[in-house]
Design a protein around this motif. Sequence first.
Motif, mmCIF file in Angstrom:
data_model
loop_
_atom_site.group_PDB
_atom_site.id
_atom_site.type_symbol
_atom_site.label_atom_id
_atom_site.label_comp_id
_atom_site.label_asym_id
_atom_site.label_seq_id
_atom_site.Cartn_x
_atom_site.Cartn_y
_atom_site.Cartn_z
ATOM 1 N N THR A 273 0.547 -0.944 -0.121
ATOM 2 C CA THR A 273 -0.164 -0.124 -0.216
ATOM 3 C C THR A 273 1.057 1.262 0.037
ATOM 4 N N SER A 274 0.273 2.216 -0.468
ATOM 5 C CA SER A 274 1.153 3.886 -0.570
ATOM 6 C C SER A 274 0.593 4.537 0.509
ATOM 7 N N ALA A 275 0.965 4.476 1.571
ATOM 8 C CA ALA A 275 0.972 5.225 3.357
ATOM 9 C C ALA A 275 2.484 6.056 2.725
ATOM 10 N N LEU A 310 6.757 6.317 0.799
ATOM 11 C CA LEU A 310 4.939 5.652 0.159
ATOM 12 C C LEU A 310 4.649 3.811 0.192
#
Length: 433
Positions: A273-275, A310
């Motif tokens: 995921t892209s946190a 990310l």
Amino acid sequence: MSVAARKFLFGTALFLGAGTAVGWVYGQAMNGLLVAVLLTLIWQIRQLLSFERAVRTDNFDDFRHGEGIWEQIVARFRFERSRAIRRKGDYRRLLKEIRKSTDAMPDGAVILDANNEIVLCNRAAKTLAGLKRKKDRGQRIDNILRDPLISQLLGDSNFDQTVEFPSPVAEGRWLHGRVVPYGAEQKLLMLRDITERRQLNKMRRDFAANASHELRSPLTVISGYLDSLADDEEMPATWETPVRQMQAQSHRMQRIVTDLLELSRLESAGTATSAAIDMVRLLERIRSDYESPANEARIILNLQSAVELLGVESEIESVVVNLLSNAMRYTPREGEVTITWVSSPDGADLSVSDTGDGIDAELIPRLTERFFRVDRGRSRDDGGVGLGLAIVKHVLARHDALLRITSEPGAGSEFCCHFPPERVVVAPPLTLS
């Protein structure tokens, strides 16, 4: 000039001279020369038309070329034609043998031109990818194999790149693709069926995950009893050492089970995921956790950028921790371990370097294998099980990153994780100490 050419010119000049002489006898020398030129031209035109008819009908028996230059022309033409026919036959036989050999290959082979258009393909390519030799010739391969990975592979100038993609003709089957240079402005797309290999890998992952799950419960029970025995003040002194050893080994087995479960999860997971991850804060916290009087080597934090990454913070933390623990394990007390975070237009690099023992060049490609240890005896005593770098490799793959390892015996090692620009975000300016 050849003898035949000299004879031709001499004969033509003699004929024209004779015509001029005959005309001179009658007081018309110029007319005699013109008549001789006209007759010579008519003769050559007749020979030329006869030669053209012989070439067109492939019948030279009716061509009366006589002697001289026309004899040489016809002889040379027939020789060159015979040689061309022989070469054409040899070429056809060679092409037939090449097709037989490529058709015998279990892997698909597709010859592509500079525009990725199909020039030739073998029988296996038809079976694996559904290509048709005649119908698909001249078609772009990416218009037939409609997979983004194929387009990426064809556009990549790195011929070491490989991709795996589902078969377009058989559901549940997978193909391995690789492009290699082939001829002038051509390339060869190699296709291989890897369905069985993927199934074996899935069976291996499932077995490791299931076995780890089954081992976790009994290990927890065993560790609990061993911990209780170790804390029991009434335990006989003769039992103290064996219990401590069993306790250490049970904890080690729990770490192995945990790592195996993490590996199984990473192998079956997709893209991360892209946190946004604050790398400066994360690296400072990890250094603070590892800094203690018990640590032998000094940890240096080299922060050259404040960009964020990310991804999944827990997984990136495991990458740093695994690389740092490996570096600390093989670095002497007076040595240094440096953690560097730097960014550029090409992406960002997270590297861990040390001044330890170094690694032999032939061992570097195997470092990310499961349970592989450079120094088996030493890493076992220090608690290493050979799963850390395997976890690092899979975490980086989930984050579209690459691991570069450089090392020299006696001069230390550097493990560099390169993240692409798509994974980097510019954070607000920070004051770095």
